[in-house]
Design an enzyme around this catalytic site. Sequence first.
Site, mmCIF file in Angstrom:
data_model
loop_
_atom_site.group_PDB
_atom_site.id
_atom_site.type_symbol
_atom_site.label_atom_id
_atom_site.label_comp_id
_atom_site.label_asym_id
_atom_site.label_seq_id
_atom_site.Cartn_x
_atom_site.Cartn_y
_atom_site.Cartn_z
ATOM 1 N N GLY A 110 17.214 80.225 52.292
ATOM 2 C CA GLY A 110 16.566 79.836 53.536
ATOM 3 C C GLY A 110 17.417 78.951 54.411
ATOM 4 N N ASP A 137 16.788 87.403 51.777
ATOM 5 C CA ASP A 137 15.935 87.585 52.947
ATOM 6 C C ASP A 137 16.445 86.749 54.116
ATOM 7 O OD1 ASP A 137 15.230 85.166 51.729
ATOM 8 O OD2 ASP A 137 13.094 85.380 52.176
ATOM 9 N N GLU A 197 19.408 85.108 45.759
ATOM 10 C CA GLU A 197 18.035 85.494 45.421
ATOM 11 C C GLU A 197 17.903 86.434 44.221
ATOM 12 O OE1 GLU A 197 17.947 83.727 49.382
ATOM 13 O OE2 GLU A 197 19.259 85.205 48.430
ATOM 14 N N GLY A 212 14.305 78.089 50.456
ATOM 15 C CA GLY A 212 12.871 77.849 50.462
ATOM 16 C C GLY A 212 12.430 77.242 49.145
#
Length: 348
Positions: free
Chosen positions: A124, A155, A147, A73
Amino acid sequence: MNRPDEAQRTEQVRFERRGAAGVVILDRPKAINSLTLAMVRAMIAQLQQWRTDDEVALVAITGAGEKGLCAGGDVVAMRAGVLAGGRGRAEAMEFWEREYDLDALIAHYPKPVVAFMDGATMGGGIGIAGHASHRLVTERSKIAMPETIIGFFPDVGGLHLLAQAPGEIGTHLALTGATITGADAVAVGIADVLVHSTRLPQVLEDLAGGQAPALAELGSTGHPAPILAQRTWIDACYAGDDPVAILSRLRDYDGEEAEQAHEAAALIESRSPFSVSVTLRAIRNARRFANLDAVLEQDRVLARAFADEPDFREGVRALLVDKDKNPTWRHASLSEVPTAEVDAAFVR
């Protein structure tokens, strides 16, 4: 003949019909196709349209440029939105919500989804590729859930995949954010088959015929996976639910692979202590959860907690904004992270 097929236009992602295949082309090559809210919205809209289109037999997900499918992301934009507050913060929160919606849509899609995980596929990128029905990697693949490096947590349902990896390999990858090869990704269950990168154009052309080929026909799974050779020290050091104890075992490990264990300890020590602590709790939860949807629900709760977490803003600043790679984390060490703070992150 290729033709545009766009339910919602954006310059950052393109959609084409190639025979019976609907092709998604992430198109931000200078940013390694990092995902934005506009891209996520557009992909959801197009996939929803294709799922009821009888002329579309399958979907392929690819990325423009030579660097990779997707680096994750656009966390620089997310950080800026959170700092701006108001509408900016609302859009950052919507990005995470819609991103997880997209991951679930791909995982439960009624037609085959073939993801081309060539080059960098991280964060992502794992969300949109790792839950596809057909996951292809190459000799150029660089796979990671990095992350904790930026003060966030793995995530996009990534912990669902890592929790099912052999032994404690998933815990190692989640806490350190280490990058693995395409062959490693197959071995740990993040991908299905390794295909040489020179074959990808032909694979995509074959998909236009409307038949997702058997994975065994695409490549092979017998390539050496370096990560499997490290299981002795990984399984010994990463057991349990205490991040401080894990770090201590890594520091003190004196087996044949001591250097690798000590390098892992150094990586964890450089990560956000809060992120590492929450990530360990989250991957242990993911082992107990019944399915991907439960992990994504956990992700939604944790994303809201991390949106206001100083370590997230500081981690992105240090790595991607100022690029000094010298973050000042909120806690000086793992031992200083209160259990109550970790508990609070999981409260809806």
